[in-house]
Design a protein around this motif. Sequence first.
Motif, short mmCIF file in Angstrom:
data_model
loop_
_atom_site.label_atom_id
_atom_site.label_comp_id
_atom_site.label_asym_id
_atom_site.label_seq_id
_atom_site.Cartn_x
_atom_site.Cartn_y
_atom_site.Cartn_z
N CYS A 282 0.86 -1.19 0.00
CA CYS A 282 0.00 0.00 0.00
C CYS A 282 0.89 1.22 0.00
O CYS A 282 1.65 1.44 0.95
N GLU B 56 -7.01 1.49 5.77
CA GLU B 56 -6.62 2.88 6.07
C GLU B 56 -6.73 3.76 4.82
O GLU B 56 -6.85 4.98 4.92
N HIS B 57 -6.59 3.16 3.67
CA HIS B 57 -6.56 3.92 2.41
C HIS B 57 -7.48 3.26 1.38
O HIS B 57 -7.02 2.80 0.34
N CYS C 255 -6.63 -1.57 1.29
CA CYS C 255 -6.13 -1.22 2.62
C CYS C 255 -7.23 -0.49 3.37
O CYS C 255 -7.76 0.51 2.88
N GLY D 51 -0.11 4.20 0.25
CA GLY D 51 -0.63 5.09 1.29
C GLY D 51 0.09 4.89 2.61
O GLY D 51 0.49 5.84 3.27
N CYS D 52 0.26 3.65 3.01
CA CYS D 52 0.97 3.33 4.25
C CYS D 52 2.47 3.22 4.01
O CYS D 52 3.23 3.16 4.97
N LYS E 180 1.51 -5.47 2.81
CA LYS E 180 0.27 -5.92 3.44
C LYS E 180 0.07 -7.40 3.18
O LYS E 180 0.37 -7.88 2.09
ZN ZN Z 1 -2.64 1.88 3.51
#
Ligand code: ZN
Length: 504
Positions: free
Chosen positions: A127, A146-147, A144, A129-130, A134
């Motif tokens: 990801c 979170e994203h 994800c 974003g992170c 993953k």
């Molecule tokens: Zn993420």
Amino acid sequence: MAGKFYITTAIDYSNGEPHLGHAFEKIGADCIARYRRLRGQTVHFLMGMDEHGQKVLQSAEAAGLSPKDWVDHIAQSFVATWQELNISHTDFIRTTEQRHRTAVEELLRRIGANGHFYEGSYSGYYCVGCEAFKLDKDLEDGRCPEHPSREIKWVDEPNFFFRQSTFAPRLLELYDANPDFVRPRARMNEIRNIVAGGLQDTSVSRARLPWGIPWPGDPTHSVYVWFDAVINYLSATGFPEAGFEETWPADLHVIGPDIARFHAALWPAMLMAADLPVPKAVWSHGWMTFSGSRFSKSEGVQVSLREAIDRHGVDALRYFLLREIPWDANGNFNFDRFDGRYEAELADGYGNLSSRILAMITRYLGGKIPQSGETTSLDTEGETVVAEYRDAMDQHLLHLGGQAAWKLVTRANQFVEESAPWALHKTGDTARLEAVLASLSRALSRITQMAAPFLPSKAEEVWGALGMRESVQCAGWELVEQPRTGGLEVVKPTPLFPKPEKTS
Ligand SMILES: [Zn+2]
């Protein structure tokens, strides 16, 4: 309390403008830093920017800028915000600086020389974003959590791996020897369980990225952005130059819960692998929510920082955040609550108390605080409050520290009513009048020193109006315990917390 105190915050990722969530963490860390100075410690307070990684590159491209111009622009905007919020950091590091690169290269060299890296290959989801790999179990509907708006990438490439797995027993020893290594305790337990369940080796390089630190000795790889970023705390001490041990290890890393694991497991393991001391403590603050959802760049920001500052000014915002959102738990941002605390605790509380005391000393005593050593019930309660404040602040429980200090505000306002100095003036009871106003001036002195980590500018104004020469930032802790106000010449301050015009 003496010696050095090295405190850090998370370095912020250069992919967007500062928001209220960032500000909350920095204001909390600043409150701790200012309190430690009040206690007489030499504080190193580090903040900075995390400027590498694919997400930064993507943001720069989207803005039509070179990555360097992009990170310069973002850093400027963060620094200006911290200045406006009166954050008292003593160093600001950017991971694109040479001092950081030097430290990263040397730390990696030591970890490598100790045999804790090996070459392997990684295939799995990533990801951006992170900036993290993953597993299937980390994803929800193939995305994800979170994203959810980002596509997950499948990555298959050679990587260097760090033998994190071999450090689990030493990490558990560290936690057992120091159960407050991570606070709050619930977070420590969570991390302990993860480590006790066994750690995996972790990929610490990526195939050569156009925007990252090249892997020392193998330029076909770049240092994984997370691995590079945590090292900033060490870079800022001057590592590996002689003298870095005067600052290292950090006394407190202040971070958000999403990166607690990196700081409590990966980072100490990296340091152990290089034979360096680990940080003394990690503080994982909670999330600030707005109507139940988190403040973050990726999931939308519901209240702008500008709007929050403009509501009642910087000091009021600092105060509100630190009182309203427990420093060890989650809390909600709400403008009605902000207005309520502003009126009750600042305008009618501390503001009103200061102007009343200073006005009465001016009116009844010609502006000079009398030398009355008579101990009143207010002095006695002041001592109790100071002890309560100190206990809370020593444990970084800022919301409880603020709560304790404001008990004295309430009590002092009551003391004014009970002792009615205007009546003592009328009846000509000068001895009693002097004793009452001297005691009130001592309470105001105490409150102002205790309030200064929360409200640095307003506290400074009151401190000056009390007739103190030095800055409240330089006044020592002994003065909180034993206020000395006799003989000072006061002036009336301008209203500290003006009430906004009612619009109906
Ligand atoms: Zn993420």
